[in-house]
Design a protein around this motif. Structure first.
Motif, PDB file in Angstrom:
ATOM      1  N   UNK A 165     -13.450 -73.466  34.250  1.00 49.16           N
ATOM      2  CA  UNK A 165     -13.003 -72.263  33.461  1.00 49.16           C
ATOM      3  C   UNK A 165     -13.770 -71.297  33.959  1.00 49.16           C
ATOM      4  N   UNK A 166     -13.088 -69.951  33.574  1.00 53.18           N
ATOM      5  CA  UNK A 166     -13.588 -68.489  33.795  1.00 53.18           C
ATOM      6  C   UNK A 166     -14.433 -68.402  32.725  1.00 53.18           C
ATOM      7  N   UNK A 167     -15.867 -67.537  33.029  1.00 55.27           N
ATOM      8  CA  UNK A 167     -16.622 -67.137  31.750  1.00 55.27           C
ATOM      9  C   UNK A 167     -15.935 -65.672  31.400  1.00 55.27           C
ATOM     10  N   UNK A 168     -16.147 -65.488  30.164  1.00 56.09           N
ATOM     11  CA  UNK A 168     -16.095 -63.960  29.679  1.00 56.09           C
ATOM     12  C   UNK A 168     -17.088 -63.243  29.763  1.00 56.09           C
ATOM     13  N   UNK A 169     -17.032 -62.006  29.776  1.00 55.65           N
ATOM     14  CA  UNK A 169     -17.928 -61.043  29.882  1.00 55.65           C
ATOM     15  C   UNK A 169     -18.884 -60.968  28.553  1.00 55.65           C
ATOM     16  N   UNK A 170     -18.389 -61.756  27.562  1.00 59.70           N
ATOM     17  CA  UNK A 170     -18.965 -61.529  26.234  1.00 59.70           C
ATOM     18  C   UNK A 170     -19.883 -62.929  26.106  1.00 59.70           C
ATOM     19  N   UNK A 171     -19.737 -63.692  27.011  1.00 58.63           N
ATOM     20  CA  UNK A 171     -20.342 -65.006  27.127  1.00 58.63           C
ATOM     21  C   UNK A 171     -21.841 -64.616  27.780  1.00 58.63           C
ATOM     22  N   UNK A 172     -22.972 -65.818  27.208  1.00 59.29           N
ATOM     23  CA  UNK A 172     -24.291 -65.372  27.540  1.00 59.29           C
ATOM     24  C   UNK A 172     -24.625 -66.520  28.971  1.00 59.29           C
ATOM     25  N   UNK A 173     -25.714 -66.218  29.281  1.00 64.20           N
ATOM     26  CA  UNK A 173     -26.191 -67.022  30.344  1.00 64.20           C
ATOM     27  C   UNK A 173     -26.564 -68.309  29.997  1.00 64.20           C
TER      28      UNK A 173
END
Length: 221
Positions: free
Chosen positions: A12-20
C-alpha cells in the motif's frame, strides 16, 4: 510484458498525512524496507526505514519528510525492461507505476520484475547464452542474427551492457534456441566477433535452479 501487469497490490502507499510510526508498522508487517508516498493520486517519492530511523520521530508526518526517488517511476505501458533500468539508475528495489496523467497506479518490486523475466519464454526455453564484446559502432543485430541463423539457430532474446573491462565497448548477451555452441562460436569468430563468455546447459538440470541461473547469466547480475 507491460509494467502495469506486474504491479504488486500487496504493497500500500503511504499518505502524506500518515506518521512515521505507521510507516514502520506497515514495513514490519509487509517485511519490506521501503514504501511509496502519495498525495491523493500524485506520487511523492519513496521513504525508507533507514531514513525514518535517522529522523527518530514517530509523530513526524510523512509529508514533512524529504522523500527519495521522486523520479523512480515508469509509465504503466512501459516494458518490464524499463522497470529494471529505472531501478538500476536509482539504486532502488522498488519502482512506482504511473499512468500518462501522472496518477499513481502502484509499485513493482525487483523481485516481481526478476520473476517476470524468469517466467518469460526466452528465459525458460532451453538454449545456450553467448556474450560478445564489440565497439558500439560495430554493433548490428541484423548482421549478428544473419551469422547465427546461418548455423540454423535463432536469437530468442538479447541484452546490451557496458563492457566492465573496457568502457569504450559494449557486451552483447544473446540467448539462443540451441544448446550446442561449438559451430556457432566458430562461425561468429570467423566473421570477426569476439566471444568473451558462453554458457551451455547441462544434461538433466534442476529446473528451478536452471531457470534462475539462466536469468542471472542473461542479465549478468
Amino acid at each position: 510484458m507491460q509494467a502495469y501487469e506486474f504491479i504488486n497490490n500487496l504493497i500500500p502507499p503511504l499518505k502524506v498525512t500518515d506518521n512515521t510510526k505507521k510507516a514502520l508498522a506497515w514495513m514490519e508487517e509487509i517485511r519490506i524496507n521501503v514504501l511509496p508516498v502519495v498525495d491523493d493520486t500524485q506520487f511523492k517519492g519513496l521513504i525508507t526505514d533507514d531514513l525514518i530511523y535517522t529522523l527518530n520521530d514517530p509523530t513526524l508526518k510523512v509529508g514533512d519528510i524529504e522523500t527519495e526517488g521522486i523520479a523512480c517511476f515508469v509509465y504503466q505501458d512501459k516494458h518490464i525492461y524499463d522497470v529494471l533500468r529505472v531501478a538500476s539508475e536509482h539504486h532502488s528495489n522498488m519502482v512506482a507505476v504511473l499512468d500518462r496523467d501522472l496518477k499513481y497506479q502502484g509499485v513493482i518490486t525487483m523481485e516481481d520484475a526478476i520473476s517476470a523475466f524468469a517466467d518469460s519464454f526466452s528465459i525458460q526455453s532451453q538454449g545456450a547464452v553467448v556474450v560478445l564484446s564489440m565497439f558500439m559502432t560495430d554493433y548490428s543485430m541484423y548482421e549478428i542474427a544473419r551469422v547465427i541463423e546461418s548455423e540454423n539457430a535463432k536469437i530468442l532474446s538479447s541484452f546490451i551492457s557496458v563492457d566492465p573491462l573496457d568502457d569504450s565497448k559494449i557486451k552483447v548477451t544473446l540467448k539462443l534456441d540451441k544448446t550446442e555452441l561449438r559451430h556457432i562460436k566458430a562461425t561468429l569468430e570467423r566473421f570477426g566477433y569476439r566471444i568473451i563468455d558462453h554458457y551451455q546447459e547441462e544434461n538433466e538440470p534442476d529446473k528451478e535452479q536452471d531457470r534462475i541461473g539462466n536469468l542471472l547469466r542473461f542479465l549478468d547480475i
